[in-house]
Design a protein around this motif. Structure first.
Motif, PDB file in Angstrom:
ATOM      1  N   ASP A   7      -5.375   0.823   3.695  1.00  0.00           N
ATOM      2  CA  ASP A   7      -4.909   1.153   2.273  1.00  0.00           C
ATOM      3  C   ASP A   7      -5.605   0.308   1.464  1.00  0.00           C
ATOM      4  O   ASP A   7      -5.211  -1.011   1.392  1.00  0.00           O
ATOM      5  CB  ASP A   7      -3.548   1.532   2.270  1.00  0.00           C
ATOM      6  N   GLY A   8      -6.691   0.472   0.450  1.00  0.00           N
ATOM      7  CA  GLY A   8      -7.361  -0.337  -0.275  1.00  0.00           C
ATOM      8  C   GLY A   8      -6.354  -1.020  -1.214  1.00  0.00           C
ATOM      9  O   GLY A   8      -6.716  -2.250  -1.423  1.00  0.00           O
ATOM     10  N   LYS A   9      -5.232  -0.303  -1.824  1.00  0.00           N
ATOM     11  CA  LYS A   9      -4.442  -1.343  -2.584  1.00  0.00           C
ATOM     12  C   LYS A   9      -3.354  -2.290  -1.873  1.00  0.00           C
ATOM     13  O   LYS A   9      -3.093  -3.486  -2.062  1.00  0.00           O
ATOM     14  CB  LYS A   9      -3.254  -0.209  -3.352  1.00  0.00           C
ATOM     15  N   ILE A  10      -2.971  -1.672  -0.587  1.00  0.00           N
ATOM     16  CA  ILE A  10      -2.002  -2.280   0.210  1.00  0.00           C
ATOM     17  C   ILE A  10      -2.637  -3.778   0.629  1.00  0.00           C
ATOM     18  O   ILE A  10      -2.623  -4.831   0.995  1.00  0.00           O
ATOM     19  CB  ILE A  10      -1.307  -1.826   1.450  1.00  0.00           C
ATOM     20  N   ALA A  11      -4.117  -3.382   1.035  1.00  0.00           N
ATOM     21  CA  ALA A  11      -5.136  -4.493   1.691  1.00  0.00           C
ATOM     22  C   ALA A  11      -5.282  -5.494   0.750  1.00  0.00           C
ATOM     23  O   ALA A  11      -5.796  -6.727   0.935  1.00  0.00           O
ATOM     24  CB  ALA A  11      -6.300  -3.829   1.925  1.00  0.00           C
ATOM     25  N   MET A  39     -11.898  -1.328   3.373  1.00  0.00           N
ATOM     26  CA  MET A  39     -11.093  -1.879   2.327  1.00  0.00           C
ATOM     27  C   MET A  39     -10.738  -3.254   1.926  1.00  0.00           C
ATOM     28  O   MET A  39     -10.796  -3.571   0.917  1.00  0.00           O
ATOM     29  CB  MET A  39      -9.707  -0.936   2.372  1.00  0.00           C
ATOM     30  N   GLY A  40     -10.799  -3.999   3.004  1.00  0.00           N
ATOM     31  CA  GLY A  40     -10.629  -5.075   2.906  1.00  0.00           C
ATOM     32  C   GLY A  40     -12.176  -6.215   3.021  1.00  0.00           C
ATOM     33  O   GLY A  40     -12.493  -7.162   2.346  1.00  0.00           O
ATOM     34  N   GLU A  41     -12.831  -5.413   3.954  1.00  0.00           N
ATOM     35  CA  GLU A  41     -14.139  -6.180   4.467  1.00  0.00           C
ATOM     36  C   GLU A  41     -15.065  -6.417   3.150  1.00  0.00           C
ATOM     37  O   GLU A  41     -16.044  -7.444   3.323  1.00  0.00           O
ATOM     38  CB  GLU A  41     -14.910  -5.294   5.490  1.00  0.00           C
ATOM     39  N   HIS A  42     -15.050  -5.506   2.305  1.00  0.00           N
ATOM     40  CA  HIS A  42     -16.258  -5.476   1.312  1.00  0.00           C
ATOM     41  C   HIS A  42     -15.885  -6.562  -0.024  1.00  0.00           C
ATOM     42  O   HIS A  42     -16.487  -6.900  -0.827  1.00  0.00           O
ATOM     43  CB  HIS A  42     -16.326  -4.275   0.443  1.00  0.00           C
ATOM     44  N   PRO A  98       5.115 -10.893  -4.604  1.00  0.00           N
ATOM     45  CA  PRO A  98       4.013 -10.214  -4.913  1.00  0.00           C
ATOM     46  C   PRO A  98       4.222  -8.934  -5.392  1.00  0.00           C
ATOM     47  O   PRO A  98       5.129  -8.432  -4.830  1.00  0.00           O
ATOM     48  CB  PRO A  98       2.971 -10.269  -3.574  1.00  0.00           C
ATOM     49  N   GLY A  99       3.348  -8.399  -6.212  1.00  0.00           N
ATOM     50  CA  GLY A  99       3.484  -6.891  -6.558  1.00  0.00           C
ATOM     51  C   GLY A  99       2.880  -5.934  -5.437  1.00  0.00           C
ATOM     52  O   GLY A  99       1.911  -6.621  -4.445  1.00  0.00           O
ATOM     53  N   GLY A 100       2.874  -4.732  -5.330  1.00  0.00           N
ATOM     54  CA  GLY A 100       2.536  -4.105  -4.067  1.00  0.00           C
ATOM     55  C   GLY A 100       1.074  -4.018  -3.820  1.00  0.00           C
ATOM     56  O   GLY A 100       0.714  -3.718  -2.870  1.00  0.00           O
ATOM     57  N   ASP A 101       0.234  -4.147  -5.029  1.00  0.00           N
ATOM     58  CA  ASP A 101      -1.254  -4.269  -4.913  1.00  0.00           C
ATOM     59  C   ASP A 101      -1.973  -5.198  -5.425  1.00  0.00           C
ATOM     60  O   ASP A 101      -2.936  -5.344  -5.911  1.00  0.00           O
ATOM     61  CB  ASP A 101      -1.828  -2.810  -5.560  1.00  0.00           C
TER      62      ASP A 101
END
Length: 333
Positions: A262-266, A314-317, A207-210
């Motif tokens: 972290d929204g991107k890492i999530a 950040m993940g829950e939404h 995967p890419g990082g985000d």
């Protein structure tokens, strides 16, 4: 193999009911053409102002309607129907349509949000005793027209595993168009062949990082939906020629998520869940050995991230929607 149970459905629905009308925090996809355009989410979007961003709110409603249809007698289902009756109305849809008439909205939510809105309308149409689909139809038709206008102009596919993914949008658009817009279905099939038909020996650099989609597997799933089964098996054998040997190994290894705040890492939890969706869906098109590999990989990816659909916002939404895609994979086949 993990299945969708009423307990899981209740968990997912409780999460989504808690955020689809939660206006803040919010990340807008909004161009301001003057001071009069400095407006909050609810003023801009009468329905889809929750869930941190517009597209997550759209697929939050898709999640809720999907779960209520599958578990109509569950306690949460009554809450979902009441919410939909209140929010999915012609008047509120008119407000969402009005946003599309603003300047600089040609690229608004392209193509991810477009595709999810079609999926929402498609799910609403499965609820025959409600008026939600009738209310949503003008908005669905508006986004379908955007696909009609844009796909002939999109010379090259976008292969990234994020919101810009062409393959992901084509999958959801085709699911809707086969029922509601045959001409769009034909266009989607033709463009998918143009974009991906000649692809061979995918390296699996992911995967890419985000990323929250596997660029390799989401393309394969797109072709699985487009091609007749014999043609798909031929294409897939050339696309992933090392599959029997477990290569590329990256496609079988769940992503590690180091920081779920972290929204991107999530995004990587979504990556695992969407890979589970892809592997489960692809397995039914493979021989017994290939199916075994696919389902084993799906289970590993699901196990890695299903426990994390809630916890940090950040993940829950959004993550529960992708968990549901994985859990219902193959339902319509």
């Amino acid at each position: 193999m993990t299945a969708l149970t009423q307990d899981l459905a209740t968990r997912f629905a409780t999460i989504a009911l808690g955020h689809v009308t939660l206006e803040y925090p919010h990340k807008l996809d909004h161009v301001m053409d003057g001071p009069e355009d400095v407006l909050g989410p609810r003023a801009l979007h009468p329905i889809f102002h929750g869930s941190f961003d517009w597209h997550s709110c759209v697929h939050g409603y898709w999640l809720l309607l999907s779960l209520a249809r599958r578990f109509p007698k569950a306690v949460f289902a009554a809450d979902v129907r009441a919410l939909a009756d209140r929010m999915l109305t012609a008047g509120k849809v008119a407000g969402e349509l009005a946003y599309l008439d603003r300047a600089y909205t040609g690229g608004f939510e392209r193509p991810y949000g477009w595709a999810w809105l079609l999926a929402l309308h498609g799910e609403a149409a499965r609820h025959e005793d409600a008026e939600w689909a009738e209310a949503l139809e003008p908005l669905a038709r508006a986004f379908a027209q955007r696909f009609h206008d844009f796909l002939p102009r999109q010379t090259y596919p976008i292969r990234t595993g994020t919101h810009y993914s062409t393959a992901f949008a084509l999958i959801l658009a085709l699911d809707w168009a086969e029922v509601h817009d045959p001409a769009l279905a034909d266009l989607v099939r033709a463009r998918a062949i143009d974009y991906f038909g000649g692809d061979r020996a995918c390296p699996g650099w992911e995967p890419g990082g985000d990323e929250f989609l596997s660029s390799a597997l989401i393309e394969a799933l797109c072709m699985r939906r487009i091609l007749p089964a014999p043609d798909f098996r031929t294409w897939f054998a050339g696309f992933l020629p090392g599959l029997a040997a477990g290569e590329p190994a990256s496609l079988f290894t769940p992503a590690f998520v180091s920081d779920r705040s972290d929204g991107k890492i999530a995004h990587l939890d979504g990556f695992n869940l969407s890979r589970a969706w892809c592997w489960r869906s692809l397995g039914s098109a493979l021989d017994e050995a290939g199916k075994g590999l696919a389902l084993k990989a799906a289970d590993a990816h699901l196990a890695a991230s299903l426990p994390h659909v809630s916890g940090d916002y950040m993940g829950e939404h959004w993550l529960a929607s992708f968990a549901l895609l994985a859990l219902i994979a193959g339902e319509s086949e």
